[in-house]
Each structure stands twice: as structure tokens, then as C-alpha cells.
Scaffold this motif. Sequence first.
Motif, PDB file in Angstrom:
ATOM      1  N   VAL A 165      38.460  15.810  15.976  1.00 40.94           N
ATOM      2  CA  VAL A 165      37.730  14.835  15.101  1.00 40.94           C
ATOM      3  C   VAL A 165      36.081  14.772  15.384  1.00 40.94           C
ATOM      4  CG1 VAL A 165      39.476  12.980  15.585  1.00 40.94           C
ATOM      5  CG2 VAL A 165      37.627  13.264  17.195  1.00 40.94           C
ATOM      6  N   ILE A 206      32.592  13.075  16.075  1.00 40.54           N
ATOM      7  CA  ILE A 206      32.260  11.941  16.934  1.00 40.54           C
ATOM      8  C   ILE A 206      30.616  11.660  16.751  1.00 40.54           C
ATOM      9  CG2 ILE A 206      33.661  12.474  18.940  1.00 40.54           C
ATOM     10  CD1 ILE A 206      31.552  13.457  20.370  1.00 40.54           C
ATOM     11  N   LYS A 207      30.175  10.537  17.154  1.00 41.66           N
ATOM     12  CA  LYS A 207      28.627  10.356  17.047  1.00 41.66           C
ATOM     13  C   LYS A 207      28.153  10.480  18.597  1.00 41.66           C
ATOM     14  CE  LYS A 207      28.880   6.900  13.158  1.00 41.66           C
ATOM     15  NZ  LYS A 207      28.676   5.557  12.630  1.00 41.66           N
ATOM     16  N   SER A 208      27.505  11.330  18.782  1.00 42.14           N
ATOM     17  CA  SER A 208      26.915  11.866  20.231  1.00 42.14           C
ATOM     18  C   SER A 208      25.846  10.764  20.464  1.00 42.14           C
ATOM     19  CB  SER A 208      26.589  13.306  20.145  1.00 42.14           C
ATOM     20  OG  SER A 208      25.863  13.605  21.488  1.00 42.14           O
ATOM     21  N   LYS A 258      39.928  14.734  20.246  1.00 41.81           N
ATOM     22  CA  LYS A 258      40.172  13.274  20.479  1.00 41.81           C
ATOM     23  C   LYS A 258      41.145  13.118  21.734  1.00 41.81           C
ATOM     24  CE  LYS A 258      43.265  11.101  17.845  1.00 41.81           C
ATOM     25  NZ  LYS A 258      43.886  10.548  16.615  1.00 41.81           N
ATOM     26  N   LEU A 297      37.474   9.432  24.390  1.00 50.02           N
ATOM     27  CA  LEU A 297      36.667   8.864  22.786  1.00 50.02           C
ATOM     28  C   LEU A 297      37.279   7.811  22.546  1.00 50.02           C
ATOM     29  CD1 LEU A 297      36.498  12.763  21.721  1.00 50.02           C
ATOM     30  CD2 LEU A 297      34.405  11.463  22.510  1.00 50.02           C
ATOM     31  N   GLU A 298      38.606   7.507  22.590  1.00 47.60           N
ATOM     32  CA  GLU A 298      39.196   6.497  21.680  1.00 47.60           C
ATOM     33  C   GLU A 298      38.498   5.046  22.371  1.00 47.60           C
ATOM     34  OE1 GLU A 298      43.239   6.780  22.415  1.00 47.60           O
ATOM     35  OE2 GLU A 298      43.677   8.178  20.403  1.00 47.60           O
ATOM     36  N   SER A 299      38.258   5.182  23.643  1.00 53.03           N
ATOM     37  CA  SER A 299      37.706   3.760  24.186  1.00 53.03           C
ATOM     38  C   SER A 299      36.043   3.707  23.764  1.00 53.03           C
ATOM     39  CB  SER A 299      37.737   3.788  25.683  1.00 53.03           C
ATOM     40  OG  SER A 299      36.670   5.018  26.200  1.00 53.03           O
ATOM     41  N   VAL A 300      35.487   4.753  23.555  1.00 46.42           N
ATOM     42  CA  VAL A 300      34.108   4.805  22.809  1.00 46.42           C
ATOM     43  C   VAL A 300      34.130   4.305  21.383  1.00 46.42           C
ATOM     44  CG1 VAL A 300      32.030   6.172  22.178  1.00 46.42           C
ATOM     45  CG2 VAL A 300      33.204   6.765  24.497  1.00 46.42           C
ATOM     46  N   GLU A 301      35.193   4.727  20.698  1.00 45.33           N
ATOM     47  CA  GLU A 301      35.300   4.410  19.194  1.00 45.33           C
ATOM     48  C   GLU A 301      35.554   2.932  19.099  1.00 45.33           C
ATOM     49  OE1 GLU A 301      37.553   5.811  15.352  1.00 45.33           O
ATOM     50  OE2 GLU A 301      38.269   6.752  17.222  1.00 45.33           O
ATOM     51  N   LYS A 302      36.208   2.370  20.164  1.00 37.43           N
ATOM     52  CA  LYS A 302      36.630   1.070  20.125  1.00 37.43           C
ATOM     53  C   LYS A 302      35.254   0.053  20.495  1.00 37.43           C
ATOM     54  CE  LYS A 302      41.374   1.720  21.320  1.00 37.43           C
ATOM     55  NZ  LYS A 302      42.374   1.344  22.591  1.00 37.43           N
TER      56      LYS A 302
END
Length: 359
Positions: free
Chosen positions: A265, A267-269, A279, A283-288
Motif C-alpha cells: 500500500v 502511505i503518507k510519511s 500493510k 499502519l492501519e491504526s495510523v490510517e484511522k
Amino acid sequence: MLIPNLKIGCHIAEIPIIQGGMGVGISLHSLASAVANMGAIGVISAADVGFLEPDFDKSPHEANRRALKREIALARQLAPGGIIGVNIMVALTDFEDLVLTALETDVDIIFAGAGLPTGLPVLKQRFPYSKTALVPIVSSARAAAILCKKWLRSYHYLPDAFVLEGPKAGGHLGFKLEDLVSHRYKVEKILIELLEQVAPYAQEAGKEIPVIVAGGVYTGEDIAYFLNLGASGVQMGTRFVVTEECDASEAFKIEHIRAKKEDIVFIKSPVGLPGRAIKNAFLESVEKGEKIPFKCHYHCLKTCNPRKAPYCISLALINAQKGNLDEGFAFAGSNAYRSNKIVKVKDLITELLEGMKRA
């Protein structure tokens, strides 16, 4: 096809393959020396290279300089006569210090990306007898032309080569996120444009400027394809992750092997650039929108604002390198899902050469 060599500055590699510099701690002396011993170019990543030093939290810049010297020395010992390079991100706050450290060790090649290294030749001028080649990493023909113009007019020096990193590479990418999602850019088209832009400068200076393609190169047939388009070599990172000699933890390598295509995937770093990674729950927690609390010990990146960053990217990558994927993540190229086993560097390069010969 016949296997051509790759000449960068005064250094000639028997095999036109550069192992990409992968941080934090993914490509250190073990991987770089193994690649160099095969006749390709091994690369050490300088990004937070001192993360294992006891004083890293208190004095990260000093730890990085000390560790970089040691990693280069160890690679030299393990691969006498091999070509060893270092990858130093322009976005690092200690970029200049790390470049000077690399020049002091007389490393063979410095690769510099994640920003335009406009003043890199100035640092080399402090070492008038240095044989270290300077190789910018770019993602567009325009960036290459800007550097050629600036370096030639200001320093009477041209890049010894360019690495053209396309949109299929792993880690931080020099493209807008919307362009990556829309697949607007293809490295083949950029390669032709870059070769055309660079040619007049090379002719004016009477110097060859080889172009190395990176991003999405997976097989020997892929290598032959880009060589036939005019590239002088390729840079590969992801394939070298799943080797026995890679400096990452076993868990990091297994993360690549377990990944499916849909797990790769964007990501925005916190660096300010988009990136490609595998993923996972972190990363899922960051995306949320969840913020991972941290204190900024390292001050490693010029472009990172700790007050606004959702997590510390250095800490996340250090955790991943050590195998703690619950508190970190793995960068990876677009083809990472194709990896299914851990192999020796020797066997991987042999496989790539056989594919090139068949093409």
C-alpha cells in the motif's frame, strides 16, 4: 544477452546491478559485502545507522558517524576489492556530516536522494584526491537536468551517474500520491526523457553519465529490458531483503514473504513524501487517525514536524528492523508479494544473471 559491466566514475562493476540502500538497518555491512563479493555494487544505508550504539538516544549524530565508519570498514574487510557505496538521504539533518564521514573513509560511491543534493560537489572538494563517485537519485528528467546545470556551472563537475527511481520502488517516493494511485508515470518514459536531457551536458563535459533504473525491477528479464531501453544498470532493493545476508531481523524478512499483493500500500510519511509499504496493524491504526505518542530523540529529518507527525518514523523503522512489527512497519517495493523464500545473495544474483542471458 551478454552481461555488460557498469562503470561509475573510476569504479567498474562486473555485473550491472546495484543493491539499493535500505534503512533503517536493512542494508548494512553484511548485505553490502555479500553483493560486492559477487561483482555487483553493495550499498549501506546511512539513515540512523547508529541505532544500535549505546549513546544513540543522547547523541544520535555522533553515533551515526561512528557507526557509518565501522559499517564501511567491516564491508571492506568482508569484500576486499568489491565496490561499496553508501546511501545518504538529503532530507537527513546530519546529511553533510554523513557525507563527510563517507568521504573520509574513501567509500567508492555516495548515492544521495530524498531531495536534490545541489551542494554535494562542494563537500567532495574538501578531499581533492578522493575517488568517491557522486550519484544523485532522482525521479524525473527535470531534476536530473537541474543538477547537471547547477553542478557543471557552479562546480565544474557532473554527476558520475544517476539513479532513476520510478513509481514502483519501495520506501519514500518522489511522486505525488495522486499520481502514484493513477499510475500516471511510467519509468520507461521517464528514462527516455532523462537520457535526452542529460546527453548535452555529458557531451559538453566529455563525460559519460550512466543512468541506473530503480523500482519494479524483479527478474533478470526485467534487467535486460531496461538495459535495452538505454539504461546502464539497475538498482534493486526488495529482492535483497529476503536474503540470508540481509541485515534485517528474520521477522522483517518473513513480513515480506507473508505479504499478498493487496498488502502493498501507499502511505503518507512524516517525511512529507508518499511511500510504499506492507500493510499491517500499525499502519492501519495510523490510517484511522490514531496518533502513536513519542518523544523526538533523534531530530533526524529536516522535513519532519514532531508536533504534527502521527508517529516517529525512525522509531517505527527501528522497531521493524528488530522484528517488532507491532510497533513498526516494513517498506517494500511493488513486487514484494512475489517473494516466497529466503535465499543466499549468491543464488539470487546467479538467478538474475541466468534471466538476463535468456532475454
